[in-house]
Design a protein around this motif. Structure first.
Motif, mmCIF file in Angstrom:
data_model
loop_
_atom_site.group_PDB
_atom_site.id
_atom_site.type_symbol
_atom_site.label_atom_id
_atom_site.label_comp_id
_atom_site.label_asym_id
_atom_site.label_seq_id
_atom_site.Cartn_x
_atom_site.Cartn_y
_atom_site.Cartn_z
ATOM 1 N N GLN A 57 -61.203 -3.373 18.132
ATOM 2 C CA GLN A 57 -60.959 -2.057 17.593
ATOM 3 C C GLN A 57 -62.179 -1.241 18.245
ATOM 4 O O GLN A 57 -63.341 -1.646 18.195
ATOM 5 C CB GLN A 57 -60.527 -1.465 16.268
ATOM 6 N N ILE A 69 -63.169 2.624 17.475
ATOM 7 C CA ILE A 69 -62.901 3.607 16.448
ATOM 8 C C ILE A 69 -64.091 4.619 16.891
ATOM 9 O O ILE A 69 -65.239 4.449 16.604
ATOM 10 C CB ILE A 69 -62.757 3.175 15.109
ATOM 11 N N ILE A 124 -58.496 5.988 17.678
ATOM 12 C CA ILE A 124 -58.446 4.650 17.260
ATOM 13 C C ILE A 124 -57.729 3.829 18.294
ATOM 14 O O ILE A 124 -56.570 3.826 18.467
ATOM 15 C CB ILE A 124 -57.799 4.225 15.882
#
Length: 559
Positions: A406, A408, A433
């Motif tokens: 991820q 973010i 995200i």
């Protein structure tokens, strides 16, 4: 594989029928009406005839006592089900009332979380909400106590009473249809056996459980609700403690984020969506169109599958949720969804990589105070994660490795201008995200790519007259977008898109005691678009002016 013209026609016709039925189901909108109006679609329905289980009917909410009901499984529609849909109707009579938080629970598990509309002295309101609970099918197989928690103060000042009813629709499978994969166990994180949220007042407060779980878990997810309340309701307007006084704003910075840990180790992140309730900032902004998800929150799903082997070891483990920078307070609940392999008794494996660390926001203050006391400048708050968590389990067909990667990014840029007759605060906040979940097994590589984007622009200008009265001009652009694509060995197998934008503006009039005396220049709009590769497409745009609905446009972009 080529698609024949007949197949294309059938697919197009099916898409059109789905669209028309969805619009018909959400058709309770009238131009010229001041009733609450939103463009959100109903949950798409299967073609089978559902069994309806009424949870409660005609409940009255005029105090702070939770209301009880009994849930009983549908005898005529035994599972497994093609789809399980929660639906509820709320109403509030004309008068005066705050927005209220509503929670509905089956046993300890949350099945609905949202807030209510505010009435006016001349307008009562009613609205309808739905939630797809198919993944939670396992909780509906036994009779359980149910609870509605919708606290509401009614007295000589706050006169409006809330009413409601709720049902669950169980859709049987079609002939020869296989059941969808749903969670084998749902473990609720709430305040007790009949539900209830937990207040996280500070960043060190935890919603947690220590559990000894089944040893044949293949997949695990954590659905998180973290609702900002009280001093944290407008967290996106807050500033660092050292400048909160001079900027006349709330402390704690403009950054909040939910953190998930397993045995104290960072395991996942659940960014907080900037929900704005119907009494928020200026109540006229949200008449008749509420903000994004205001009446019906979406949980944020954290993928904890890389930790499956750890949770499969037969030992107790503590799963916990907190909110970074919480400053009184966030109302929290969550559900742990376990997917099991009934053909196995215990999986071994390991967590092989985890680069997730606690957030470390970067804050830049550029505030200038003149000799005459005038203040002008910016506060820039940024935070981010670039994380990768990987783990595997050993199965009869070989190892299955899951990697969650991820990126973010959070940013909140605030501009302030404060003078004796002016208070201006402009906010430009973005949360993005980008998630890539890769599963490698004997069948190859399976990839799920999701991109979420949550921009919020909020401009507030207060102008004061010499007698202390004044105006507050507010414009808001609140957005939610989710793009998803799944691939098998690099070949796309599914895609979907959701876009939801609400854009209100209003000028509020107030007296020297900050009592609201009226408003002008009120307009608002909502645009909702959703489509996916099955042929489903939904589109609706609505506008309002001076508190009444002025237009409804259906189907744009669904040709």
């Amino acid at each position: 594989m080529t698609t024949s013209p007949v197949s294309k026609f059938v697919a197009t016709l099916f898409s059109l029928l789905v669209l028309l039925s969805a619009i018909a189901a959400a058709q309770d909108l009238q131009i010229g009406s001041a009733n609450t109006a939103f463009a959100d679609p109903p949950v798409p329905r299967p073609h089978t005839t559902p069994c309806k289980v009424t949870l409660y009917k005609g409940f009255v909410f005029a105090d702070f006592n939770p209301k009880s009901f009994t849930y009983t499984p549908p005898a005529a529609c035994p599972g497994p089900w093609a789809k399980v849909i929660f639906q509820a109707n709320f109403s509030i009579n004309q008068g005066r009332q705050f927005d209220r938080t509503a929670n509905i629970w089956i046993g300890p598990t949350n099945v609905y979380f949202g807030t209510t509309a505010e009435p006016s002295h001349t307008v009562s309101r009613h609205w309808h909400v739905e939630r797809d609970l198919t993944d939670y099918s396992s909780i509906f197989t036994v009779t359980q106590a149910g609870t509605v928690d919708l606290g509401n103060l009614v007295n000589q000042t706050y006169t409006s009473i809330l009413h409601g009813n709720a049902d669950i629709l169980f859709y049987p499978l079609e002939p020869n249809q296989g059941p969808p994969r749903t969670a084998d166990q749902v473990i609720a994180f709430s305040s007790g056996p009949t539900g209830g949220t937990v207040a996280l007042n500070t960043g060190s407060d935890l919603l947690e459980q220590t559990l000894t779980l089944p040893t044949n878990i293949t997949d695990v997810y954590f659905d998180v609700f973290a609702q900002s309340q009280s001093s944290d309701e407008f967290w996106y307007t807050c500033v660092p403690n050292d400048v909160a006084g001079e900027l006349q704003s709330c402390p704690g910075t403009a950054f909040r984020e939910s953190e998930v840990t397993i045995d104290g180790t960072p395991a996942g992140v659940a960014p907080v969506y900037p929900w704005i309730y119907t009494g928020g900032i200026d109540p006229y902004l949200w008449r008749p169109i509420p903000g994004v998800q205001t009446m019906n929150f979406l949980p944020y799903r954290v993928n904890l599958t890389p930790f499956a082997s750890l949770l499969d070891d037969g030992q107790p483990h503590t799963v916990a949720l907190s909110v970074f920078n919480a400053d009184s307070y966030f109302s929290a609940t969550a559900s742990l969804l376990l997917y099991l392999d009934s053909n196995s008794t215990q999986f071994t494996g390991a967590v092989t990589e985890n680069t997730l660390a606690a957030p470390a926001p970067n804050i830049t203050e550029n505030i200038h105070t003149a000799q005459n006391g005038n203040i002008q400048g910016t506060v820039n708050t940024r935070s981010g994660h670039n994380l990768q968590i990987s783990g595997y389990i050993n199965t009869a067909t070989g190892p299955v490795t899951t990697t969650v990667a991820q990126n973010i990014n959070f940013a909140n840029l605030q501009y302030f201008k404060i003078q004796s007759a002016i208070y201006e605060q402009n906010i430009n906040q973005t949360t993005t995200i980008h998630s890539v979940v890769t599963t490698h097994n004997a069948g190859g590589n399976f990839t799920d790519l999701v991109h979420d984007s949550w921009p919020l622009k909020l401009n507030i200008t207060l102008l004061f007259n010499p007698d202390g009265s004044g105006t507050q001009a507010t414009t808001i652009d609140q957005y939610y977008e989710r793009d998803e694509e799944t691939r098998h060995n690099g070949q796309a197998t599914f895609f979907s898109l959701i876009q939801n934008r609400v854009t209100p503006t209003d000028t509020l009039d107030f007296d020297a005691s900050f009592n609201i005396t009226g408003n002008t220049n009120q307009t608002s709009a909502q645009n909702y678009f959703s489509s996916n590769s099955t042929g489903y497409c939904y589109s609706r745009s609505i506008t309002a002016n001076s508190g009444v609905l002025t237009s409804i446009t259906n189907g744009q972009g669904c040709n």
